[in-house]
Design an enzyme around this catalytic site. Structure first.
Site, short mmCIF file in Angstrom:
data_model
loop_
_atom_site.label_atom_id
_atom_site.label_comp_id
_atom_site.label_asym_id
_atom_site.label_seq_id
_atom_site.Cartn_x
_atom_site.Cartn_y
_atom_site.Cartn_z
N ARG A 124 0.85 -1.19 0.00
CA ARG A 124 0.00 0.00 0.00
C ARG A 124 0.89 1.24 0.00
O ARG A 124 0.93 1.99 0.97
CB ARG A 124 -0.92 -0.05 1.21
CG ARG A 124 -2.34 -0.41 0.85
CD ARG A 124 -2.78 -1.76 0.92
NE ARG A 124 -4.08 -1.87 0.27
CZ ARG A 124 -5.24 -1.99 0.91
NH1 ARG A 124 -5.28 -2.07 2.19
NH2 ARG A 124 -6.37 -2.07 0.23
N GLN A 129 -0.69 2.53 -6.04
CA GLN A 129 -2.13 2.75 -5.86
C GLN A 129 -2.96 2.34 -7.07
O GLN A 129 -4.04 1.77 -6.93
CB GLN A 129 -2.41 4.22 -5.54
CG GLN A 129 -2.41 4.48 -4.05
CD GLN A 129 -2.67 5.91 -3.68
OE1 GLN A 129 -2.82 6.77 -4.54
NE2 GLN A 129 -2.70 6.17 -2.40
N ASP A 132 -3.65 -1.42 -7.10
CA ASP A 132 -4.13 -1.99 -5.84
C ASP A 132 -5.55 -2.56 -5.99
O ASP A 132 -6.55 -1.85 -5.86
CB ASP A 132 -4.08 -0.89 -4.78
CG ASP A 132 -4.42 -1.37 -3.40
OD1 ASP A 132 -4.92 -2.51 -3.27
OD2 ASP A 132 -4.21 -0.61 -2.44
N SER A 135 -8.01 -2.37 -2.99
CA SER A 135 -8.72 -1.08 -2.88
C SER A 135 -9.82 -0.97 -3.92
O SER A 135 -10.94 -0.58 -3.58
CB SER A 135 -7.74 0.09 -3.06
OG SER A 135 -6.91 0.19 -1.95
N TYR A 230 -2.89 -0.72 8.60
CA TYR A 230 -3.92 -1.69 8.97
C TYR A 230 -4.17 -1.64 10.47
O TYR A 230 -3.36 -1.10 11.24
CB TYR A 230 -3.47 -3.11 8.59
CG TYR A 230 -3.49 -3.38 7.11
CD1 TYR A 230 -4.68 -3.60 6.45
CD2 TYR A 230 -2.31 -3.42 6.39
CE1 TYR A 230 -4.70 -3.86 5.09
CE2 TYR A 230 -2.31 -3.68 5.02
CZ TYR A 230 -3.52 -3.90 4.38
OH TYR A 230 -3.54 -4.15 3.04
P1 NAD Z 1 -9.13 -3.70 6.03
O1 NAD Z 1 -10.05 -4.17 4.97
O2 NAD Z 1 -8.00 -4.56 6.48
O3 NAD Z 1 -10.01 -3.36 7.35
C1 NAD Z 1 -11.15 -2.55 7.27
C2 NAD Z 1 -11.19 -1.59 8.43
O4 NAD Z 1 -11.54 -2.28 9.63
C3 NAD Z 1 -9.88 -0.87 8.73
O5 NAD Z 1 -10.07 0.53 8.62
C4 NAD Z 1 -9.58 -1.29 10.17
O6 NAD Z 1 -8.94 -0.25 10.91
C5 NAD Z 1 -10.95 -1.59 10.69
N1 NAD Z 1 -10.96 -2.41 11.92
C6 NAD Z 1 -10.21 -3.52 12.22
N2 NAD Z 1 -10.50 -3.96 13.46
C7 NAD Z 1 -11.47 -3.12 13.96
C8 NAD Z 1 -12.17 -3.06 15.20
N3 NAD Z 1 -11.93 -3.93 16.17
N4 NAD Z 1 -13.07 -2.06 15.36
C9 NAD Z 1 -13.32 -1.17 14.39
N5 NAD Z 1 -12.67 -1.16 13.20
C10 NAD Z 1 -11.76 -2.13 12.99
O7 NAD Z 1 -8.56 -2.26 5.67
P2 NAD Z 1 -8.39 -1.57 4.26
O8 NAD Z 1 -9.68 -1.00 3.83
O9 NAD Z 1 -7.70 -2.50 3.34
O10 NAD Z 1 -7.44 -0.35 4.61
C11 NAD Z 1 -6.33 -0.51 5.48
C12 NAD Z 1 -5.48 0.74 5.46
O11 NAD Z 1 -4.74 0.84 4.25
C13 NAD Z 1 -6.21 2.05 5.62
O12 NAD Z 1 -5.44 2.83 6.48
C14 NAD Z 1 -6.19 2.64 4.24
O13 NAD Z 1 -6.29 4.03 4.26
C15 NAD Z 1 -4.83 2.17 3.78
N6 NAD Z 1 -4.68 2.14 2.31
C16 NAD Z 1 -3.58 2.73 1.76
C17 NAD Z 1 -3.40 2.70 0.38
C18 NAD Z 1 -2.20 3.34 -0.26
O14 NAD Z 1 -1.59 4.19 0.30
N7 NAD Z 1 -1.84 2.91 -1.44
C19 NAD Z 1 -4.32 2.05 -0.41
C20 NAD Z 1 -5.42 1.45 0.20
C21 NAD Z 1 -5.59 1.49 1.57
#
Ligand code: NAD
Length: 368
Positions: A124, A129, A132, A135, A230
């Site tokens: 990530r 991006q 990905d 995403s 994460y």
């Molecule tokens: P994910 O699908 O792994 O999880 C979904 C969400 O569930 C996350 O926001 C996580 O914090 C939340 N979660 C986990 N346990 C929890 C709990 N007990 N209570 C409440 N919420 C809980 O996550 P994702 O959507 O794949 O995203 C993960 C991270 O990656 C985020 O910070 C996102 O902004 C980042 N991201 C970065 C890039 C990039 O820079 N290229 C691209 C995509 C996502």
């Protein structure tokens, strides 16, 4: 070099790894593209459109004999056995940890000399991006989850003022504000719901508010931020505090969309059966974590069940329900990835050494 685009064999999977638009670009780069007959039909991309884009329509055996295979879902045993030694498969492999930690199929495939690159391992980082797929597909899941909730909810999401009476906006709670959760918030706001959201990572509060939703603030005595953006798994005490603190917030909701996941761990239980029993009849819970054990233990994967008048929706493949756009996004993710993987040799395009780039290095499933 030739590329194979097989039909996805997993039941209920409507997506395809490439679209005619992307195939045309691959052909333009000098690849010979073979598409399995009917591969795009369920996503509304007919064989004729691939042919017009320059692909050859072939049977499964010819398709799997290609040097580079592009797939959406992890191959079945039969598909993996068809891959040729020296070939490369780029797909969601849905494998946790390195090979050797229980993924027998991936382990044996790699041992036969097939190169496996897992789309879910794309780091990530900003540069990756556009590649990905987690995403692009989570975005679609977040959108589709709200549509599903609205279809099952016997009330309106937006406020309504009509000659026959008026209705208040539905109170909708989103749990987990990652990619899917933020898209669910945005979609629910566009549909006029009164949206409240919570995530264990404190940095999400600003993102929730910027989408016009209210951030639910809980003191659980622990920061849930883990590595790489994460969440991390909470201690048992913090889990219990979280469930208790969330209960009153959730009991006020009419629609709940849960998206909370922790990589390679069971989904956290955020909605207890007691909370479900406190909800008003007709309330709807869409549990996007259904494939990973669910954020509510009453959720059944791939089923819609009712408990105390509350409908729990456990579909596990929302992107497949929006297969045309989901395939288009996935196909462009793959095209952008190939931009960094391919070099032009004297006899056409070839793949660079996977170790040469941090992205392909991270994606690679190795034997040890
Ligand atoms: P994910 O699908 O792994 O999880 C979904 C969400 O569930 C996350 O926001 C996580 O914090 C939340 N979660 C986990 N346990 C929890 C709990 N007990 N209570 C409440 N919420 C809980 O996550 P994702 O959507 O794949 O995203 C993960 C991270 O990656 C985020 O910070 C996102 O902004 C980042 N991201 C970065 C890039 C990039 O820079 N290229 C691209 C995509 C996502």
């Amino acid at each position: 070099m030739n590329i194979g685009i097989p039909a996805e064999s997993l039941s209920g999977e409507n997506r395809v790894a490439s679209t005619p638009e992307v195939v045309k670009k691959l052909v333009g780069k000098g690849f010979a593209v073979r598409v399995e007959q009917g591969a795009g039909t369920a996503a509304s991309y007919p064989d004729a459109a691939y042919q017009d884009a320059g692909a050859e329509i072939v049977d499964a055996a010819q398709c799997f004999a290609a040097e580079l295979l592009l797939k959406v879902r992890r191959p079945s045993r039969e598909e993996a056995d068809r891959l040729q030694p020296g070939a490369t498969l780029i797909s969601l492999i849905e494998s946790c940890g390195s090979v050797g930690s229980g993924d027998e199929l991936a382990e044996q495939t790699v041992a036969r000399g097939v190169h496996l690159l897992a789309m879910e391992r794309i780091p990530r980082i900003s540069r990756a991006q556009s590649m990905d797929a987690l995403s692009s597909q989570s975005n679609i899941a977040g959108y589709r989850a709200v549509i599903e909730a609205a279809a099952h909810f016997g009330r309106f999401l937006p406020p309504m003022m009509t000659a026959a009476g008026s209705a208040k906006p539905a109170r909708l709670v989103v749990l987990g504000a990652g990619v899917a959760g933020l898209q669910a918030i945005a979609t629910a706001r566009r549909l006029g719901a009164d949206v409240h959201a919570y995530d264990v990572r404190p940095e999400t509060k600003e993102q929730i508010r910027s989408l016009g939703a209210k951030a639910i603030e809980l003191d659980i005595g622990e920061d849930g931020s883990g590595e790489g953006g994460y969440a991390k798994e909470l201690s048992e005490e913090a889990k219990a505090r979280q469930q208790q603190a969330l209960a009153d917030e959730l009991a006020k909701a009419q629609v709940i969309i849960t998206t909370a996941l922790i990589p390679c761990r069971p989904a956290p239980e955020l909605i207890t059966p007691e909370v479900v029993e406190r909800l008003r009849p007709g309330s709807v819970i869409v549990d996007l974590a259904a494939a990973n054990g669910g954020n509510c233990k009453l959720t059944q994967p791939d089923q819609v069940v009712e408990h105390h008048g509350v409908r729990l929706i456990g579909h596990t493949n929302y992107p497949s329900m929006v297969a045309t756009d989901a395939s288009a996004f996935y196909a462009r993710n793959l095209l952008n990835l190939l931009e960094i993987m391919v070099e032009q040799g004297e006899s056409g395009p070839t793949l660079k050494d996977f170790e040469a780039d941090e992205i392909t290095q991270a994606m690679r499933i190795t034997g040890g």
